[in-house]
Design a protein around this motif. Structure first.
Motif, mmCIF file in Angstrom:
data_model
loop_
_atom_site.group_PDB
_atom_site.id
_atom_site.type_symbol
_atom_site.label_atom_id
_atom_site.label_comp_id
_atom_site.label_asym_id
_atom_site.label_seq_id
_atom_site.Cartn_x
_atom_site.Cartn_y
_atom_site.Cartn_z
ATOM 1 N N UNK A 155 -54.675 -15.477 -18.387
ATOM 2 C CA UNK A 155 -53.906 -14.440 -17.696
ATOM 3 C C UNK A 155 -54.183 -14.556 -16.202
ATOM 4 N N UNK A 156 -53.126 -14.910 -15.442
ATOM 5 C CA UNK A 156 -53.299 -14.994 -14.007
ATOM 6 C C UNK A 156 -52.185 -14.229 -13.308
ATOM 7 N N UNK A 157 -52.451 -13.900 -12.033
ATOM 8 C CA UNK A 157 -51.496 -13.166 -11.201
ATOM 9 C C UNK A 157 -50.787 -14.128 -10.265
ATOM 10 N N UNK A 158 -49.559 -13.782 -9.897
ATOM 11 C CA UNK A 158 -48.716 -14.660 -9.092
ATOM 12 C C UNK A 158 -48.200 -13.900 -7.874
ATOM 13 N N UNK A 187 -39.595 -12.242 -1.866
ATOM 14 C CA UNK A 187 -41.028 -12.017 -2.063
ATOM 15 C C UNK A 187 -41.202 -11.453 -3.460
ATOM 16 N N UNK A 188 -42.229 -11.931 -4.167
ATOM 17 C CA UNK A 188 -42.357 -11.493 -5.539
ATOM 18 C C UNK A 188 -43.777 -11.472 -6.063
ATOM 19 N N UNK A 213 -43.526 -20.682 -1.380
ATOM 20 C CA UNK A 213 -44.986 -20.812 -1.417
ATOM 21 C C UNK A 213 -45.492 -19.810 -2.444
ATOM 22 N N UNK A 214 -46.244 -20.306 -3.414
ATOM 23 C CA UNK A 214 -46.721 -19.460 -4.511
ATOM 24 C C UNK A 214 -48.220 -19.630 -4.682
ATOM 25 N N UNK A 215 -48.921 -18.502 -4.864
ATOM 26 C CA UNK A 215 -50.363 -18.518 -5.120
ATOM 27 C C UNK A 215 -50.628 -17.869 -6.467
ATOM 28 N N UNK A 216 -51.418 -18.558 -7.311
ATOM 29 C CA UNK A 216 -51.768 -18.060 -8.630
ATOM 30 C C UNK A 216 -53.284 -17.931 -8.732
ATOM 31 N N UNK A 217 -53.764 -16.803 -9.236
ATOM 32 C CA UNK A 217 -55.196 -16.573 -9.329
ATOM 33 C C UNK A 217 -55.525 -15.755 -10.567
#
Length: 588
Positions: free
Chosen positions: A460-463, A479-480, A451-455
């Protein structure tokens, strides 16, 4: 039978007297209106009649008043204060204690230095006395506020004659009066209501029904939304006194009730005296001072006009409040500025600006401004811009409603509604369509599911990602965190390049094995629905194993990762080319 009705009549009379006495008691003695007429009556008899009319008593030394003095006087519906002024002039002063007015000889102490000017602020056209009007003198910064009955009292210096007094209240024309000497110590001042020009439109050129109906539709009456100066409603003091916390009209439906306005109101209620708030609300004049020094918002050299004065330099030992700053403001704890700051503002804990910052705002805990021009907010805590940010925010947490192209957010956490630039931080959230948000469910050659969330924004986004594999002989958890960039393509396609670092944990019979997995993913996204897309692509991976996990009596940690021959492998590292694919939930 007659006695029966008389009982009820007596009861009604007593009840009416009780109501009258109660309502009279709520009005201060000096503000009670009386109507009297005297013709060559002795002063002692005059005072007795006035006391009876006003529902109070006089207390005075008989040697203070010439009992044989006779006067002529006729007043109708005038305050007791006015009546006493006509009788005694400046020779007698008075104070109220309970239901008594105590008459005293007027002391002339310090008369050579100061004198007291008093009177009423009235609106003759409306026939009313005006509360919450500001009376002020620009040079000495002396000021006063008319009370709920329109009465004011201001202390002025005798060294400043002639004295130019300004009187201001929203909705009325500003008045200026000149005080030429100390003998003129009682003055009623009239304010004229502002006249608004009404433009009339010729309804129609002919008498056709179509023209008349169209005119009616254009001029249907709509209840107007009240518009107030500085987007604030009139002050209402429910207690009728100089309370520390002012009370506003409760009108949640008015347009001014934005979150920013609510915040400013709440903060000013807590830190700023009611009289300062009223003066700031009333006064449109530009008042300037080179230097302000204050201990607290209501204890400083700018006195009760601090919210209306723009200072070149402002030094606030603990906390301060001013209308604006042109060059430098320093505060031990907190700085509060009603309008704009140009230059540098520094505080031990926090800075609050109601208008715009053009310069540097620096504190250890909190910086807040309405707008950020070309400048910098710097804090080890939180930076907030309530509206537009055209400068830089550098702090632990940065919030801005709208970030312009020249604005920038750099911090651990960045939050904005809209942005035209790229925020840099551990996490960045942009609420509008300017932002980039994805929630992914993916699989690859190592994990059963991730499960990955990008914002952030596309540039340029964070993961944030977590993964798990329960099908292996040794269960695997990861976890990363990472960063990435998205490239818009045609026909619902998008290309992503992501760099992610994962902590890998493998459970064996004794102690878990720990490793670090670096991934560089190149993925293609194809939109399949309004908020859904599929993703797939290659992934270059590098696994680094903690050397303490390698034992001579057991197999290599993270064995069979990958299940095929890697590009390169040692006892402590493995490089290979993998894949990833899955489903994405898109924000827009």
């Amino acid at each position: 039978m007659i006695a029966y009705y008389l009982k009820y009549i007596a009861f009604i009379i007593c009840f009416l007297l009780l109501i009258t006495h109660s309502s009279l008691g709520q009005i201060p003695i000096l503000e009670r209106n009386i109507s009297v007429r005297f013709n060559n009556d002795r002063i002692t008899e005059v005072l007795d009649v006035i006391a009876d009319e006003g529902g109070f008593n006089f207390s005075y030394n008989s040697n203070l008043i010439d009992g044989d003095r006779r006067i002529d006087l006729a007043v109708t519906n005038r305050p007791v204060r006015d009546v006493l002024k006509q009788i005694f002039g400046t020779s007698i002063s008075y104070k109220v204690r309970g239901q008594y007015i105590i008459l005293q000889k007027n002391l002339t102490e310090n008369q050579n230095l100061h004198f007291i000017l008093s009177g009423y602020i009235v609106a003759p056209e409306e026939g009313i006395k005006l509360p919450d009007a500001s009376i002020y003198e620009k040079t000495s910064l002396a000021s006063a506020i008319s009370n709920q009955y329109g009465f004011y009292k201001i202390k002025l210096s005798t060294k400043k004659f002639p004295i130019r007094l300004s009187i201001s209240k929203p909705g009325y024309e500003r008045q200026v009066v000149w005080i030429k000497n100390a003998q003129n110590d009682y003055l009623n001042i009239e304010l004229i209501a502002e006249k608004k020009e009404i433009v009339y439109e010729t309804p129609f050129e002919d008498n056709s029904i179509e023209q008349m109906e169209a005119f009616k539709r254009r001029h249907q009456y709509v209840e107007p939304i009240p518009v107030f100066k500085d987007n604030r409603p009139p002050f209402v003091d429910a207690a009728g006194d100089e309370s520390f916390h002012p009370v506003f009209v409760s009108t949640d439906s008015l347009a001014y009730r934005t979150d920013w306005e609510k915040f400013k109101n709440e903060v000013s209620k807590f830190f700023v005296r009611r009289s300062q708030r009223i003066n700031a609300f009333n006064i449109n004049d530009t008042l300037n001072q080179r230097l302000q020094i204050s201990l607290l918002p209501f204890l400083g050299t700018n006195r009760l006009l601090s919210g209306s004065i723009i200072n070149d330099f402002s030094v606030n030992i603990l906390m301060g409040y001013s209308g604006g700053v042109r060059k430098l403001e320093i505060g031990g704890l907190l700085n509060g500025v009603r309008h704009d700051v140009e230059g540098v503002q520094m505080a031990g804990l926090g800075n609050i600006i109601g208008g715009e910052l053009r310069g540097l705002q620096m504190s250890s805990l909190l910086n807040i401004t309405g707008n950020l021009g070309r400048g910098l907010q710097l804090s080890s805590g939180i930076n907030v811009v309530a509206n537009r940010a055209n400068g830089w925010q550098v702090g632990l947490i940065n919030f801005a409603q709208n970030v312009d192209k020249k604005g920038k957010q750099i911090g651990l956490l960045n939050i904005s509604e809209t942005t035209e630039s790229t925020p840099f931080g551990l996490l960045s959230f942009v609420s509008s369509s300017d932002g980039y948000k994805r929630l992914e469910l993916t699989v690859d050659e190592n994990e059963t599911g991730s499960v990955t969330f990008k914002t952030g924004v596309r540039k340029f986004y964070n993961i944030l990602t977590i993964g798990y594999n329960f099908l292996r002989t040794r269960e695997l958890f990861s976890a990363g965190y990472g960063i990435g960039r998205a490239y818009e393509m045609n026909h619902g396609w998008m290309l992503n390049t992501d760099l992610v670092a994962n902590v890998m944990v493998e459970y064996d019979a004794f102690n878990p094995n720990v490793g670090t997995l670096l991934k560089f993913d190149v993925s293609f996204e194809k939109q399949i629905a309004k908020n859904a897309a599929i993703t797939f692509g290659p992934s270059l991976k590098a696994l680094f194993i903690d050397r303490y996990n390698v034992s001579t009596w057991q197999s290599k940690p993270f064995s069979r990762m990958p299940t095929y021959t890697p590009l390169f492998a040692t006892d402590h590292s493995t490089f290979w080319l993998g894949f990833q694919m899955g489903l994405r939930i898109r924000s827009k």
